[in-house]
Write a protein that holds these residues in place. Sequence first.
Motif, PDB file in Angstrom:
ATOM      1  N   VAL A 287      -2.358  13.203  -4.343  1.00 51.47           N
ATOM      2  CA  VAL A 287      -3.509  13.047  -3.447  1.00 51.47           C
ATOM      3  C   VAL A 287      -3.929  14.417  -2.908  1.00 51.47           C
ATOM      4  O   VAL A 287      -3.142  15.376  -2.920  1.00 51.47           O
TER       5      VAL A 287
ATOM      6  N   SER B 252      -5.768   3.767   3.681  1.00 52.41           N
ATOM      7  CA  SER B 252      -4.684   2.999   3.073  1.00 52.41           C
ATOM      8  C   SER B 252      -3.415   3.854   3.010  1.00 52.41           C
ATOM      9  O   SER B 252      -2.318   3.412   3.384  1.00 52.41           O
ATOM     10  N   TYR B 253      -3.576   5.083   2.549  1.00 50.41           N
ATOM     11  CA  TYR B 253      -2.464   6.038   2.440  1.00 50.41           C
ATOM     12  C   TYR B 253      -1.890   6.368   3.819  1.00 50.41           C
ATOM     13  O   TYR B 253      -0.669   6.310   4.038  1.00 50.41           O
TER      14      TYR B 253
ATOM     15  N   LYS C 181       1.565   8.893  -6.183  1.00 50.23           N
ATOM     16  CA  LYS C 181       0.209   9.360  -6.503  1.00 50.23           C
ATOM     17  C   LYS C 181      -0.003  10.787  -6.012  1.00 50.23           C
ATOM     18  O   LYS C 181       0.511  11.193  -4.964  1.00 50.23           O
TER      19      LYS C 181
ATOM     20  N   ARG D  82      -1.439  12.833   7.388  1.00 45.70           N
ATOM     21  CA  ARG D  82      -0.297  11.908   7.425  1.00 45.70           C
ATOM     22  C   ARG D  82       0.851  12.534   8.210  1.00 45.70           C
ATOM     23  O   ARG D  82       1.451  11.872   9.081  1.00 45.70           O
TER      24      ARG D  82
ATOM     25  N   TRP E  30      -5.065  14.903   2.902  1.00 54.32           N
ATOM     26  CA  TRP E  30      -4.418  13.608   3.144  1.00 54.32           C
ATOM     27  C   TRP E  30      -3.000  13.828   3.680  1.00 54.32           C
ATOM     28  O   TRP E  30      -2.590  13.198   4.648  1.00 54.32           O
ATOM     29  N   LYS E  31      -2.274  14.709   3.004  1.00 48.60           N
ATOM     30  CA  LYS E  31      -0.875  14.952   3.384  1.00 48.60           C
ATOM     31  C   LYS E  31      -0.799  15.568   4.782  1.00 48.60           C
ATOM     32  O   LYS E  31       0.081  15.203   5.578  1.00 48.60           O
TER      33      LYS E  31
ATOM     34  N   HIS F 251       0.838  -1.205   0.000  1.00 47.04           N
ATOM     35  CA  HIS F 251       0.000   0.000   0.000  1.00 47.04           C
ATOM     36  C   HIS F 251       0.875   1.259   0.000  1.00 47.04           C
ATOM     37  O   HIS F 251       0.593   2.221  -0.725  1.00 47.04           O
TER      38      HIS F 251
ATOM     39  N   TRP G 243       1.037   4.328  -3.052  1.00 49.34           N
ATOM     40  CA  TRP G 243       0.731   5.753  -2.916  1.00 49.34           C
ATOM     41  C   TRP G 243       1.940   6.660  -3.120  1.00 49.34           C
ATOM     42  O   TRP G 243       1.778   7.888  -3.258  1.00 49.34           O
ATOM     43  N   LYS G 244       3.122   6.106  -3.201  1.00 53.80           N
ATOM     44  CA  LYS G 244       4.334   6.935  -3.245  1.00 53.80           C
ATOM     45  C   LYS G 244       4.338   7.936  -4.392  1.00 53.80           C
ATOM     46  O   LYS G 244       4.795   9.079  -4.231  1.00 53.80           O
TER      47      LYS G 244
ATOM     48  N   SER H  59      -0.586   3.028   5.986  1.00 53.95           N
ATOM     49  CA  SER H  59       0.640   2.432   5.445  1.00 53.95           C
ATOM     50  C   SER H  59       1.843   3.322   5.733  1.00 53.95           C
ATOM     51  O   SER H  59       2.956   2.828   5.963  1.00 53.95           O
TER      52      SER H  59
ATOM     53  N   GLU I 150      -9.752   4.884   1.063  1.00 55.23           N
ATOM     54  CA  GLU I 150      -8.478   5.040   0.359  1.00 55.23           C
ATOM     55  C   GLU I 150      -7.512   5.925   1.155  1.00 55.23           C
ATOM     56  O   GLU I 150      -6.301   5.693   1.145  1.00 55.23           O
TER      57      GLU I 150
END
Length: 631
Positions: free
Chosen positions: A304, A340-341, A302, A312, A308-309, A295, A299-300, A344, A337
Amino acid sequence: MYFSFMRNWIQIFAILVLAAVTAMACQRETEQNLEELAMQEQHKVVVYQVFTRLFGNTNSTNKPWGTIEENGVGKFSDFSDQALEEIKKLGISHIWYTGIPHHAVIRDYTAYGISNDDPDVVKGRAGSPYAVKDYYQVNPDLADDPAKRIEEFEALIARTHRHGMKVIIDIVPNHVARKYEGKNNPDGVKDFGADDDSSEEYKRDNNFYYIPGKDFQVPEPLEDYQPLGGEDHSLADGSFDESPAKWTGNGSREAQPHFHDWYETVKVNYGVKPDGSLDFPQLPAEYAEKDYKAHFEFWKDKDVPDSWKKFRDIALFWTKKGVDGFRFDMAEMVPVEFWSYMNSAIKSENPESFLLAEIYNPNAYRAYIHQGKMDYLYDKVELYDTLKNIIQAKGSTDNLNAIQSGLSDINKHMLHFLENHDEQRIASPEFAGNAQKGKPAAVVSATIDAGPMMVYFGQEVGEPGAEDAGFGKPSRTSIFDYIGVPQHQKWMNNGKFDGGLLSSEEKGLRDFYRRLLNLTLYSPALAGEYDEIHSYNREYTEWYNDRIFSFVRYSKEQKFIIVSNFDAAESFGFELQLPKDLLTKWALQDGEYPLEERLYGNVNPSLIVENRTARVRVDLKPLESWILELK
C-alpha cells in the motif's frame, strides 16, 4: 385591620415556604432519579465536544488577535476531577478533546526544540487544529510545562477514564501543516515527505503532490486582512519558502492558492493519481458484508502507499496511549479503501474503539460504513440542516420523515448534533438568536434513533459565539484564536464548575440538557425500534400541524411516545393518535394506560385505547417536548 393584614401575610409566607419546600423536594427527586439512571446499563453514546484550548480559560479580555498573555488559554489541568465529574453528570459517555495534536501556532517555543511558525501560513494566532505540525506530540499551549506536555495529556486520559468516560481525539488524514516537522517520531518512523521525489507531480509513495518548477506564493489577502491583525512579526513578510510548491489541502493545484483555500495545509497523497485513477489494491465488493477482522486479514500482505502506513502508525500510537477513538476530519476526501486498512488495524488493537467520520456526501455514507468500517458518520446535510431550517421557521417538520426513512438501514451509524466547532451557535443571531429554540430539536436529535448524540461545550448554557476574536468571526466560537467563551465561563465559575454565575434561565437550559442526555444514555427504548406517527396525525388529528413532530421509540422493556413543539410563540393542544398497526405491535387492548412524562415529570396523561383506536391528550407550550413512557 392589623390582624387581617398579619393573617394575609402569614398565609402568603406559608405559601412561599411550601413552594420552596416543594421545589427542594423536586430537586432532590431529580437528583435521585439521575443517580438511579447512572447505575443502569448504558444504551446509547453521548459525545461532549470540548475545544481543549478554550475550555478552562477564565480570562475575559477577548481582545481581537490577543496573545496568550492578553486573552489567556485553557490547559489540560483545567479538566480537574470536579470538571470531569460535572461533565459526566451532564449525561456524557465520550469526550472529544478537539485540538490535541501539535498544530502550527504563533508563539515562540524554540526553548523546547520547536521551530517558529510563519503567520503568512497560519490562520489566526493560536492556529487551526486542522493544520497538524507533529502527529507524535501535543499542542504545547495546553500544558502547564510544555516540556512535559505529552505526560500531561496522558494524565488527562487517565483522569477521564477514572470518571467513567472515553477519550476521542482528531486525526486529519487529508492534509498536514504547510511546515510539518515530526520532531518526536518514534524510532524507525520517517517524517512526512522525507523520502519524496519532489521533481514529479505524483509518485505513489510520495506523501505529497508537487508543482515542479514553481515556488509557493502566499495567497493574495482579502482587502481587510493582515496576519496577526497587522502586528509586526519577523516572519510576517508576505512570503513562505516552499520549493517546489505543493498542492494545497483542499486540492488546489495552484502555486498561489486563493485566500479561501486551505492554504495553511498541504494535501496528502494516498495513491490517487492526478487524473483520479487509483494506484493501490482494490477491496473486493463482498467485503462490504465482512467484519473488521476479515478486512485486516485482506490488507496484511498488500503493498500500500506510504501515507497509508504513516497514518495507521499514528492512530495505533495514540490507541496504545489509551485514546479510545478518533474523529476523522474530512474523511470523504481520502479513499474508502484506506479507511478499510486504517480502521481494521485500529479495531484489531481495540475492538471497542469509536471511529467517527466527518462526511457530507450522502451518496458515500454506506461505502464508508460498510467498506470503510466507520462506526459513525456526521448527519449534517440531512438531519442537522433540516432541523436548522425548522428552528429558523424556514422549513417544515414534514421533511423529517423522508430523512429517517432514507437512512433506516444505517441510522444507528449517524451521529446527531446541533452545534460543533464548524457550525453557528444556536444562540447566535445568525442562527436562532435564542438558545431555547434549540430544545425541541435537541429532543428529536437525541431520541429519534439509536445513533449517538453530540453536544458542543457551551451549547448547554446558551453560548452565542459573539466575539470578534481576530481570524475567527462571530456566530462560531473561534478555533483560530486565543479567546474566552463567556457563557461557558459563567458555568465554570473560576474553576468551581458549579454554574454559580449563570442566570436562572441559563441554569434551566443546562438542567434540560442534563435531563435529556441522561435519559438518552440509559433508556433501552432509545436503542430499540422507531416508528413515525407524524404523518398519521397530520392526516387525522385536528390542530396538529407542521410545527409539531412526533414518533415512538420502543423495546421489549420500554415504550416511548415523543412529541415536540418547534414553535417559539404558539401553544398547541390536540388528541395525539397512534396508528392501528402500532397497537398490534405493542399488543394494546381496550383500556386506559397511564403515561409518565420522563423529561420533567410535570404531566401524567393517559393513553385511551378503544375500538382499535388510541389517543392521548397533549397540550404543548411553546418549544416544549414530552417524552411519554407507557407504564
